[in-house]
Design an enzyme around this catalytic site. Structure first.
Site, PDB file in Angstrom:
ATOM      1  CE1 TYR A   1      -0.880  12.149   0.922  1.00 59.13           C
ATOM      2  CE2 TYR A   1      -0.720   9.835   0.312  1.00 59.13           C
ATOM      3  CZ  TYR A   1      -0.139  11.071   0.471  1.00 59.13           C
ATOM      4  OH  TYR A   1       1.190  11.241   0.173  1.00 59.13           O
TER       5      TYR A   1
ATOM      6  NE  ARG B   1      -6.283   7.784  -0.908  1.00 62.69           N
ATOM      7  CZ  ARG B   1      -6.417   6.720  -1.667  1.00 62.69           C
ATOM      8  NH1 ARG B   1      -7.190   5.732  -1.305  1.00 62.69           N
ATOM      9  NH2 ARG B   1      -5.758   6.642  -2.794  1.00 62.69           N
TER      10      ARG B   1
ATOM     11  CB  CYS C   1     -26.800  16.127   1.346  1.00 60.80           C
ATOM     12  SG  CYS C   1     -27.851  15.558   2.685  1.00 60.80           S
ATOM     13  CD  GLU C   2     -21.687  17.098  -2.318  1.00 63.85           C
ATOM     14  OE1 GLU C   2     -21.569  16.780  -3.528  1.00 63.85           O
ATOM     15  OE2 GLU C   2     -21.696  18.272  -1.912  1.00 63.85           O
TER      16      GLU C   2
ATOM     17  CD  GLU D   1      10.755  14.026  -0.905  1.00 66.96           C
ATOM     18  OE1 GLU D   1       9.799  13.976  -1.719  1.00 66.96           O
ATOM     19  OE2 GLU D   1      11.500  15.002  -0.811  1.00 66.96           O
ATOM     20  N   PRO D   2       8.875   8.461   1.215  1.00 68.12           N
ATOM     21  CG  PRO D   2       9.289   6.506   2.454  1.00 68.12           C
ATOM     22  CD  PRO D   2       9.961   7.755   1.930  1.00 68.12           C
ATOM     23  N   GLY D   3       5.359   8.179   1.774  1.00 65.88           N
ATOM     24  CA  GLY D   3       4.284   8.542   2.689  1.00 65.88           C
ATOM     25  C   GLY D   3       3.304   7.387   2.778  1.00 65.88           C
ATOM     26  NE  ARG D   4      -0.649   6.306  -2.178  1.00 70.14           N
ATOM     27  CZ  ARG D   4      -1.764   7.033  -2.295  1.00 70.14           C
ATOM     28  NH1 ARG D   4      -2.875   6.600  -1.752  1.00 70.14           N
ATOM     29  NH2 ARG D   4      -1.769   8.169  -2.969  1.00 70.14           N
TER      30      ARG D   4
ATOM     31  CE1 TYR E   1      -6.377  12.714  -4.974  1.00 70.89           C
ATOM     32  CE2 TYR E   1      -6.709  11.506  -2.937  1.00 70.89           C
ATOM     33  CZ  TYR E   1      -6.211  12.598  -3.615  1.00 70.89           C
ATOM     34  OH  TYR E   1      -5.534  13.561  -2.912  1.00 70.89           O
TER      35      TYR E   1
HETATM   36  C1  LIG Z   1       3.091  13.610  -1.515  1.00 69.85           C
HETATM   37  C2  LIG Z   1       4.554  13.640  -1.693  1.00 69.85           C
HETATM   38  C3  LIG Z   1       5.330  12.532  -1.330  1.00 69.85           C
HETATM   39  C4  LIG Z   1       4.743  11.240  -0.798  1.00 69.85           C
HETATM   40  O1  LIG Z   1       4.081  10.505  -1.771  1.00 69.85           O
HETATM   41  P1  LIG Z   1       3.563   9.018  -1.406  1.00 69.85           P
HETATM   42  O2  LIG Z   1       2.905   8.563  -2.642  1.00 69.85           O
HETATM   43  O3  LIG Z   1       2.645   9.147  -0.269  1.00 69.85           O
HETATM   44  O4  LIG Z   1       4.767   8.205  -1.087  1.00 69.85           O
HETATM   45  C5  LIG Z   1       6.700  12.626  -1.452  1.00 69.85           C
HETATM   46  N1  LIG Z   1       7.294  13.744  -1.921  1.00 69.85           N
HETATM   47  C6  LIG Z   1       6.577  14.825  -2.309  1.00 69.85           C
HETATM   48  C7  LIG Z   1       7.284  16.024  -2.807  1.00 69.85           C
HETATM   49  C8  LIG Z   1       5.190  14.807  -2.209  1.00 69.85           C
HETATM   50  O5  LIG Z   1       4.480  15.874  -2.580  1.00 69.85           O
END
Ligand SMILES: *Cc1c(COP(=O)(O)O)cnc(C)c1O
Length: 413
Positions: free
Chosen positions: A374, A313, A345-346, A273-276, A317
């Protein structure tokens, strides 16, 4: 590697100079590179080419329709955390048989929607969720295929707000409770156990926490099989980090090698499940200088037209993003420590502190790099600032993915 670089002294997105994009579409604007997006997906996918696997892109990183469509066309499935994300993914052409549904707080209508779409899997995060899922599936005469998301109590060694696999985090079921819950699930109507899921956090820059977590999951799979459960899939989550600074996190191929060392002989279809990793470095946020001002002791503040409402971000973070002018400059001369800030204004509305930048002036363009993940998904209209525009560059073509919100549209809400 990405496709945002200087050519003839001007920052380009693939073949297009960013100043042309600013002239046509204004600022602040998110700019994505199709070549970078494609390359990142293919490099990650390629790391598992010799294994039965699926890549379910984490939609929450960037849920733009065109990006989902292009990833879907490359073979990506989707990891979704709401019914809305499932709807978006299906609209973008991703087959429900490639969609997993994660999240600690799935509501009855969302579960019902997922069952009716016949998605690949529900990643169940608690006993009450299991019971609710069973009752809804049974009432629909359907069977929901599930994994439990197991919290392995491993510290991902990342920022506190994006570590998800420690005892005190809200995610998943306790490791020691897993066998009991799998046994219970096996007795329930409307439930078919098929997998174990784990996701310990985001922006991991070290493989060891992954290795620890996956080793614990492997031990659990052996126990579950001894207890008679048919575990055919494993969902290993996302989380592999990307370079924001000059440091280089482990490559997808090193990550793939580690996965094969731990789980190569487990005999399961592996789901990632890669996102970033897919979208992070495929986007920049282009902005324009409003003022350069000096305060106490000559401190320089570059005030730009993007702010924390467009990209949260750094504020949320403490994230580091590389910030570069659109005009190439000599790093060794004529640079001054500069704070790059937005107009909100922060006090926390700061993109970078003490960055070595040349003297810039009003209307100069500046780019915040590594904003594809993100970024726009977390944008809001705080301070009554309209949502930014988003464009995708594909070679020399610029495609508008989202028009800039107008003030009329914002006020109409
Ligand atoms: C956010 C999330 C991801 C993706 O994480 P990345 O760091 O963006 O790869 C994968 N699985 C689950 C369950 C998440 O909540």
């Amino acid at each position: 590697m990405d496709h945002f670089s200087y050519k003839n002294g001007t920052l380009h997105a693939e073949a297009v100079p960013v100043d042309a994009i600013a002239a046509e579409h204004g600022t602040p604007t998110y700019i994505y590179s199709n070549a970078t997006l494609t390359r990142h997906f293919q490099v990650f996918d390629g790391a598992f080419s010799d294994l039965d696997h699926a890549i379910c892109y984490a939609v929450k990183a960037n849920d733009n329709h065109e990006i989902l469509k292009r990833l879907g066309a490359l073979g990506a499935g989707a990891d979704c955390v709401s019914a809305g994300e499932i709807m978006r993914s299906i609209k973008a052409g991703i087959d429900p048989s490639n969609i997993v549904f994660s999240g600690v707080g799935k509501q009855p209508w969302e579960i019902e929607y997922g069952i009716k779409q016949n998605i690949m899997q529900f990643n169940v995060e608690s006993e009450p969720e299991l019971e609710l899922l069973s009752s809804i599936a049974a009432s629909l005469g359907a069977t929901a295929k599930i994994a439990f998301r197991v919290n392995p109590d491993v510290d991902a060694g990342t920022h506190d707000k994006i570590a998800t696999g420690r005892q005190g985090d809200k995610f998943g079921i306790a490791y020691d409770d897993a066998l009991r819950l799998y046994n219970k699930a096996a007795t329930l109507d409307g439930i078919e156990v098929q997998s174990v899921a784990v996701h310990i956090g985001s922006q991991l820059t070290n493989l060891e926490p992954f290795r620890q977590a996956f080793t614990k999951i492997k031990d659990l799979v052996i126990q579950l099989r001894e207890a008679g459960h048919n575990i055919t899939h494993l969902d290993l989550g996302g989380g592999l980090g990307i370079p924001y600074k000059k440091d280089i996190p482990p490559s997808p191929s090193a990550y793939g090698q580690m996965v094969k060392e731990v789980l190569g002989d487990i005999g399961c279809k592996l789901v990632f499940e890669p996102g970033r990793l897919i979208v992070g470095n495929a986007g920049i946020l282009l902005s324009k200088v409003i003022f350069l001002k000096e305060t106490y002791h000559g401190r320089k503040f570059l005030i730009i037209d993007a702010a924390m409402n467009d990209l949260i971000r750094p504020t949320l973070y403490d994230a580091y993003h590389d910030i570069v002018p659109s005009v190439e400059f000599d790093h060794t001369t004529d640079v001054f420590p500069t704070d790059i800030v937005g107009p909100v204004c922060e006090t926390g509305d700061v993109f970078g502190k003490d960055r070595e930048l040349p003297t810039m002036k009003a209307d100069d363009l500046i780019a915040i790099r590594s904003c594809g993940a993100y970024g726009s998904v977390m944008a809001c209209s705080y301070n009554t600032r309209p949502l930014p525009a988003e464009v995708l560059v594909d070679g020399d073509e610029v495609i508008v993915l989202r028009k800039r919100q107008s003030l009329d549209e914002l006020l109409a809400r």
